[in-house]
Every structure is written in C-alpha cells, then in structure tokens.
Design a protein around this motif. Structure first.
Motif, PDB file in Angstrom:
ATOM      1  N   LYS A   1       4.225  -4.635   0.930  1.00 28.49           N
ATOM      2  CA  LYS A   1       3.888  -3.264   1.286  1.00 28.49           C
ATOM      3  C   LYS A   1       5.159  -2.492   1.574  1.00 28.49           C
ATOM      4  CE  LYS A   1       1.391   0.233   2.780  1.00 28.49           C
ATOM      5  NZ  LYS A   1       0.657   1.110   1.823  1.00 28.49           N
ATOM      6  N   ALA A   2       5.304  -1.347   0.926  1.00 34.45           N
ATOM      7  CA  ALA A   2       6.497  -0.529   1.120  1.00 34.45           C
ATOM      8  C   ALA A   2       6.185   0.681   1.987  1.00 34.45           C
ATOM      9  CB  ALA A   2       7.053  -0.066  -0.216  1.00 34.45           C
ATOM     10  N   SER A   3       7.146   1.029   2.813  1.00 28.70           N
ATOM     11  CA  SER A   3       7.081   2.282   3.547  1.00 28.70           C
ATOM     12  C   SER A   3       8.396   3.010   3.360  1.00 28.70           C
ATOM     13  CB  SER A   3       6.803   2.046   5.032  1.00 28.70           C
ATOM     14  OG  SER A   3       7.815   1.249   5.609  1.00 28.70           O
ATOM     15  N   GLY A   4       8.330   4.322   3.304  1.00 27.86           N
ATOM     16  CA  GLY A   4       9.538   5.103   3.096  1.00 27.86           C
ATOM     17  C   GLY A   4      10.090   5.015   1.689  1.00 27.86           C
ATOM     18  N   PHE A   5       9.325   4.466   0.783  1.00 30.89           N
ATOM     19  CA  PHE A   5       9.776   4.290  -0.608  1.00 30.89           C
ATOM     20  C   PHE A   5       8.998   5.280  -1.456  1.00 30.89           C
ATOM     21  CE2 PHE A   5      12.104   2.141  -3.763  1.00 30.89           C
ATOM     22  CZ  PHE A   5      11.304   1.882  -4.861  1.00 30.89           C
ATOM     23  N   THR A   6       9.658   6.369  -1.833  1.00 30.05           N
ATOM     24  CA  THR A   6       8.955   7.472  -2.472  1.00 30.05           C
ATOM     25  C   THR A   6       9.312   7.640  -3.946  1.00 30.05           C
ATOM     26  OG1 THR A   6      10.691   9.003  -1.743  1.00 30.05           O
ATOM     27  CG2 THR A   6       8.779   8.714  -0.292  1.00 30.05           C
ATOM     28  N   GLU A   7      10.020   6.657  -4.496  1.00 30.55           N
ATOM     29  CA  GLU A   7      10.436   6.763  -5.894  1.00 30.55           C
ATOM     30  C   GLU A   7       9.225   6.787  -6.822  1.00 30.55           C
ATOM     31  OE1 GLU A   7      13.548   7.173  -6.662  1.00 30.55           O
ATOM     32  OE2 GLU A   7      14.277   6.846  -4.628  1.00 30.55           O
ATOM     33  N   ARG A   8       9.251   7.692  -7.789  1.00 31.73           N
ATOM     34  CA  ARG A   8       8.165   7.724  -8.778  1.00 31.73           C
ATOM     35  C   ARG A   8       8.365   6.636  -9.820  1.00 31.73           C
ATOM     36  NH1 ARG A   8       7.245  13.383 -11.404  1.00 31.73           N
ATOM     37  NH2 ARG A   8       5.568  12.161 -12.319  1.00 31.73           N
ATOM     38  N   HIS A   9       9.609   6.321 -10.080  1.00 28.98           N
ATOM     39  CA  HIS A   9       9.918   5.271 -11.041  1.00 28.98           C
ATOM     40  C   HIS A   9      10.775   4.230 -10.352  1.00 28.98           C
ATOM     41  CE1 HIS A   9       8.135   7.557 -14.269  1.00 28.98           C
ATOM     42  NE2 HIS A   9       8.832   8.611 -13.889  1.00 28.98           N
ATOM     43  N   TYR A  10      10.452   2.999 -10.576  1.00 23.82           N
ATOM     44  CA  TYR A  10      11.085   1.935  -9.789  1.00 23.82           C
ATOM     45  C   TYR A  10      10.863   0.580 -10.456  1.00 23.82           C
ATOM     46  CZ  TYR A  10       6.195   1.678  -8.514  1.00 23.82           C
ATOM     47  OH  TYR A  10       4.831   1.610  -8.580  1.00 23.82           O
ATOM     48  N   ALA A  11      11.556  -0.381  -9.954  1.00 25.53           N
ATOM     49  CA  ALA A  11      11.308  -1.773 -10.317  1.00 25.53           C
ATOM     50  C   ALA A  11      10.966  -2.554  -9.054  1.00 25.53           C
ATOM     51  CB  ALA A  11      12.529  -2.381 -10.984  1.00 25.53           C
ATOM     52  N   ILE A  12      10.107  -3.517  -9.214  1.00 26.57           N
ATOM     53  CA  ILE A  12       9.733  -4.429  -8.140  1.00 26.57           C
ATOM     54  C   ILE A  12      10.005  -5.844  -8.620  1.00 26.57           C
ATOM     55  CG2 ILE A  12       7.890  -5.303  -6.670  1.00 26.57           C
ATOM     56  CD1 ILE A  12       8.627  -2.402  -6.109  1.00 26.57           C
TER      57      ILE A  12
ATOM     58  N   ASP B   1      13.777  -1.246  -6.155  1.00 26.75           N
ATOM     59  CA  ASP B   1      14.940  -0.425  -6.474  1.00 26.75           C
ATOM     60  C   ASP B   1      14.504   0.741  -7.345  1.00 26.75           C
ATOM     61  OD1 ASP B   1      18.053  -0.738  -6.106  1.00 26.75           O
ATOM     62  OD2 ASP B   1      17.701   0.141  -8.094  1.00 26.75           O
ATOM     63  N   GLN B   2      15.299   1.806  -7.314  1.00 26.98           N
ATOM     64  CA  GLN B   2      14.974   2.965  -8.133  1.00 26.98           C
ATOM     65  C   GLN B   2      15.361   2.786  -9.593  1.00 26.98           C
ATOM     66  OE1 GLN B   2      16.966   2.772  -5.401  1.00 26.98           O
ATOM     67  NE2 GLN B   2      18.455   4.436  -5.391  1.00 26.98           N
ATOM     68  N   TYR B   3      16.135   1.753  -9.900  1.00 27.88           N
ATOM     69  CA  TYR B   3      16.387   1.417 -11.309  1.00 27.88           C
ATOM     70  C   TYR B   3      15.062   0.936 -11.883  1.00 27.88           C
ATOM     71  CZ  TYR B   3      18.374  -0.924 -15.396  1.00 27.88           C
ATOM     72  OH  TYR B   3      18.660  -1.321 -16.681  1.00 27.88           O
ATOM     73  N   PRO B   4      14.484   1.644 -12.859  1.00 29.50           N
ATOM     74  CA  PRO B   4      13.069   1.444 -13.184  1.00 29.50           C
ATOM     75  C   PRO B   4      12.742   0.400 -14.249  1.00 29.50           C
ATOM     76  CG  PRO B   4      13.881   3.323 -14.377  1.00 29.50           C
ATOM     77  CD  PRO B   4      15.047   2.802 -13.591  1.00 29.50           C
ATOM     78  N   PHE B   5      13.668  -0.530 -14.466  1.00 31.75           N
ATOM     79  CA  PHE B   5      13.428  -1.546 -15.483  1.00 31.75           C
ATOM     80  C   PHE B   5      13.340  -2.918 -14.851  1.00 31.75           C
ATOM     81  CE2 PHE B   5      13.683   1.083 -19.181  1.00 31.75           C
ATOM     82  CZ  PHE B   5      14.492   2.130 -18.800  1.00 31.75           C
ATOM     83  N   CYS B   6      12.429  -3.698 -15.388  1.00 28.84           N
ATOM     84  CA  CYS B   6      12.179  -5.052 -14.895  1.00 28.84           C
ATOM     85  C   CYS B   6      13.432  -5.900 -15.041  1.00 28.84           C
ATOM     86  CB  CYS B   6      11.025  -5.631 -15.700  1.00 28.84           C
ATOM     87  SG  CYS B   6      10.530  -7.288 -15.258  1.00 28.84           S
TER      88      CYS B   6
END
Length: 124
Positions: free
Chosen positions: A23-34, A99-104
């Motif tokens: 669960k993330a909080s304060g993470f508002t990026e529209r595009h991201y990698a998990i 991370d905001q870098y949106p690639f796996c």
C-alpha cells in the motif's frame, strides 16, 4: 513523503499460498513501476516481479513464473503479489518498491521508494 507498507507475509506449508499487499501513501505518480523483491540473509536482494505502467507489462523472474501473479489497484495505489505453490526456497523477506520510471525492471537501483518488508516462511 512516499511510504510503502507491505503486509500478508507469514508461515505457510510447502504447496500453500499467500498474497502480499503493498500500500502506497504520498505516491501520486500517474505513471510508475512497481517491483517485488526478496532477500535472504547473506544474499543480495533479488527481483521477483515487476509492473510498468508505461506499457502495462508485467515480468516475472524464472523461478516464480507460473506460480506468482502480480496485480494492482491503481486507484487505491495498492499492489499485490499472489504466491501459489510455494516452495521452501521462496522463504525470504519480501519488499515492494516503486519509482516514477514507468517501465518494468528488476534492478534494485531503479527504485527510489521501498517498503520495510514482510517475512515469508515456507516450511512444514
């Protein structure tokens, strides 16, 4: 401030299942990698699975392919790792990362944000 909180770890018998949550909080990026990672004492942290929102791709490390399933709820900013057919060698501390870098990617250095981890123990 971004925070990631993992949950769902525990003790399970070989062949059993667990579902980890991140669960993330304060993470508002529209595009991201998990990413989901795991680590055992004395060894490097290794990537298990990842998701990139840029192309909606998911990737799994070979040892978990066919057993682990990544999913998520973007609106909730919560992601999951369903772990089935667990093996003793899956025993580790499991971490999620964002991370905001949106690639796996399964490279630890890519991720700026990490959770505190949750322990998974597979044993009879």
């Amino acid at each position: 401030q971004v925070q990631l909180v993992e949950s769902g770890g525990g003790l399970v018998q070989p062949g059993g299942s667990l579902r980890l949550s991140c669960k993330a909080s304060g993470f508002t990026e529209r595009h991201y990698a998990i990413g989901w990672f795991r680590q055992v004492p004395g060894k490097e942290r290794e990537g298990v699975s990842c998701f990139g929102s840029a192309d909606n791709t998911t990737h799994y490390k070979d040892p978990v392919k066919g057993r682990f399933i990544f999913s998520g709820d973007d609106a909730k900013k919560e992601w999951y790792l369903q772990m089935n057919s667990l093996l003793p060698e899956d025993t580790a501390q499991y971490y999620c990362a964002a991370d905001q870098y949106p690639f796996c990617t399964l490279h630890t250095r890519t991720y700026n944000y990490w959770g505190q981890g949750t322990q998974v123990t597979v044993s009879s």
